[in-house]
Design an enzyme around this catalytic site. Structure first.
Site, PDB file in Angstrom:
ATOM      1  N   ASP A  55       0.827  -1.224   0.000  1.00  0.00           N
ATOM      2  CA  ASP A  55       0.000   0.000   0.000  1.00  0.00           C
ATOM      3  C   ASP A  55       0.854   1.264   0.000  1.00  0.00           C
ATOM      4  O   ASP A  55       0.710   2.129   0.871  1.00  0.00           O
ATOM      5  CB  ASP A  55      -0.927   0.013   1.212  1.00  0.00           C
ATOM      6  CG  ASP A  55      -1.723  -1.262   1.359  1.00  0.00           C
ATOM      7  OD1 ASP A  55      -2.169  -1.799   0.334  1.00  0.00           O
ATOM      8  OD2 ASP A  55      -1.886  -1.744   2.499  1.00  0.00           O
TER       9      ASP A  55
ATOM     10  N   GLU B 161     -11.561   1.467  -2.458  1.00  0.00           N
ATOM     11  CA  GLU B 161     -10.853   1.762  -1.205  1.00  0.00           C
ATOM     12  C   GLU B 161      -9.598   2.568  -1.520  1.00  0.00           C
ATOM     13  O   GLU B 161      -9.403   3.046  -2.639  1.00  0.00           O
ATOM     14  CB  GLU B 161     -10.484   0.453  -0.500  1.00  0.00           C
ATOM     15  CG  GLU B 161      -9.650  -0.489  -1.349  1.00  0.00           C
ATOM     16  CD  GLU B 161      -9.468  -1.867  -0.736  1.00  0.00           C
ATOM     17  OE1 GLU B 161      -9.848  -2.058   0.422  1.00  0.00           O
ATOM     18  OE2 GLU B 161      -8.935  -2.752  -1.431  1.00  0.00           O
TER      19      GLU B 161
END
Length: 478
Positions: free
Chosen positions: A21, A184
């Site tokens: 991420d 997301e």
């Protein structure tokens, strides 16, 4: 120096290990990157680069976590920003809320985490300080805690980033967008008066990267998919950060989920066409290309450690909060106490690990076991395996899975290792006097909860013994 570095080109992935991420920014001529770390301690590593290709670890923004192992909890996808002379990292802890830490120097010290918005299932936050002094915060939702997902919520935020100022506005409901699922990881930007939300969708293994644009930060937003696997072998290319270079070029860094190797990081060129970003080669990942800022010195995040420093290398982390008595650096060795704890290494806080390299490699260390206990080299994900020395009433033995224990001399050093081949297939090694040889059956490394496997060191027992490790060496095959 590799051929790519010599010719001024790079090859993806530029970070070939579990740097999950990623988010990236530029401050002057320096690039900084941070990633999610879940329950690893320390967490939120800070990486530095001058060219977006060669990276080094310079510190961590979070130094504590849970006292026990809680897979999949802790520090989820962060956002990194620089505002008013300070570095800011916002991250979601799905069991606590949205937190932020900040520092003047990215090497630290960093502030203690502050909860900006409390609540379950609040994840993937990103701030924006607007031109008029107003501040905003966007975030996603984790269905496992909140009962909802696939939508993004925007808050007004105090400019000092201490709290949100309202109940939030739903700015993107992906349930209303055909084909969307699991939207997301939003990153919030403003360019030429237009607001942008870069957000992945479709899940970590097979997802894609979308962008959304609007004239008002509250919308309405229109969307476009800008990066997907297409005809490449890069599955699920998405979730990362947009950054520019001093010369004005644009780039996007994102992850690819590689199972036991975790989420490796790719670098894509980015241009603009018709008011929309175009990533990679017409929206598909590229295998590499020219280095964004030529002339940088070759570097990679540290792996090997000779244990000669005053502290552990920045590549290391524990599976939960460490106890000072667990470890000591002395005379160029690492000494681990044979501490009490679960026999299951996936649940043992006192495993000292680092990311499994994404390339085939051989890892070795020399181990001496003093007193009672069990200590060695392990590969840990959702499952674990190890090669170790174990002291028993019948003597000291080299043990590895179901293989027949091999007698060893008490208090004498033994070199142990692991060869990690293609697909993260692990073959343990040992030298008991006849050179390194294979021991036991091969072990298929597995990913953990949202993370890749780690390779590391452990010492277990009743607390009376200790393990002494000489240099930990990682030889990567290129």
């Amino acid at each position: 120096m590799t051929g790519e570095e010599m010719t001024g080109t790079y090859r993806n992935p530029v970070l070939n290990a579990d740097w999950s991420d990623p988010d990236v920014i530029r401050v002057g001529e320096d690039f900084y990157l941070t990633v999610s770390t879940f329950t690893k301690v320390p967490g939120l590593p800070i990486l530095h680069s001058r060219d977006l290709v060669n990276w080094t670890i310079i510190g961590h923004a979070v130094t504590s976590g849970y006292d026990d192992v809680r897979p999949g909890c802790g520090v989820w996808a962060p956002s990194l920003r620089h505002q008013d002379g300070r570095f800011w990292i916002f991250y979601g802890d799905p069991d606590v809320g949205i937190c932020q830490v900040n520092a003047e120097d990215p090497r630290g010290p960093w502030s203690e985490p502050r909860v900006v918005k409390e609540g379950l299932g609040l994840i993937d936050p990103c701030p924006l300080w607007d031109d008029d002094g107003q501040a905003y915060l966007v975030h996603g939702w984790a269905k496992s805690r909140a009962g909802i997902n696939n939508r993004l919520t925007l808050h007004r935020m105090s400019p000092d980033a201490q709290k949100v100022l309202d109940d939030g506005t739903l700015i993107i409901d992906a349930d209303l967008l055909p084909g969307y699922r699991t939207l997301e990881g939003p990153k919030l930007y403003k360019r030429d008066g237009v607001y942008w939300v870069f957000a992945p969708a479709g899940g970590v293994e097979n997802g894609w990267q979308s962008v959304f644009r609007a004239e008002s930060i509250f919308g309405p937003y229109e969307d476009r998919i800008v990066l997907r696997q297409g005809g490449t072998d890069v599955n699920g290319p998405h979730q990362g950060g947009w950054v520019d270079t001093p010369s004005g070029e644009h780039w996007f860094m994102h992850f690819q989920d590689r199972g036991p190797y975790g989420r490796v990081v790719h670098l894509q060129p980015m241009t603009w066409n018709g008011g929309w970003p175009v990533m990679g080669a017409d929206g598909e990942p590229v295998p590499g290309g020219p280095v964004p800022v030529p002339g940088g010195a070759p570097s990679t995040p540290a792996t090997s450690d000779d244990f000669s420093g005053p502290e552990l290398g920045l590549q290391w982390s524990w599976q939960a909060n460490p106890v000072p008595s667990w470890w000591e650096l002395r005379d160029g060795t690492l000494r681990l106490a044979c501490a009490p704890g679960p026999d299951d290494l996936t649940q043992r806080p006192s495993v000292l690990g680092q990311r499994l390299p994404g390339d085939p490699c051989t890892v070795t260390t020399t181990l001496t076991l003093e007193g009672e206990g069990r200590a060695g080299l392990a590969v840990v994900g959702d499952t674990a395996a190890s090669i170790a020395l174990e002291s028993t009433p019948d003597g000291t033995f080299l043990v590895c899975g179901d293989a027949e224990p091999v007698p060893a001399k008490a208090g004498e050093p033994v070199t142990v290792g692991a060869r990690i081949g293609e697909g993260a297939l692990v073959t343990f090694l040992a030298d008991t006097g006849e050179g390194l040889r294979e021991v036991g059956e091969s072990f298929q490394a597995t990913q953990g909860r949202w993370v890749g496997a780690v390779i590391g060191l452990f010492a277990a027992g009743g607390g009376t013994g200790q393990a002494i490790f000489d240099a930990f060496t990682v030889d990567i095959e290129r």
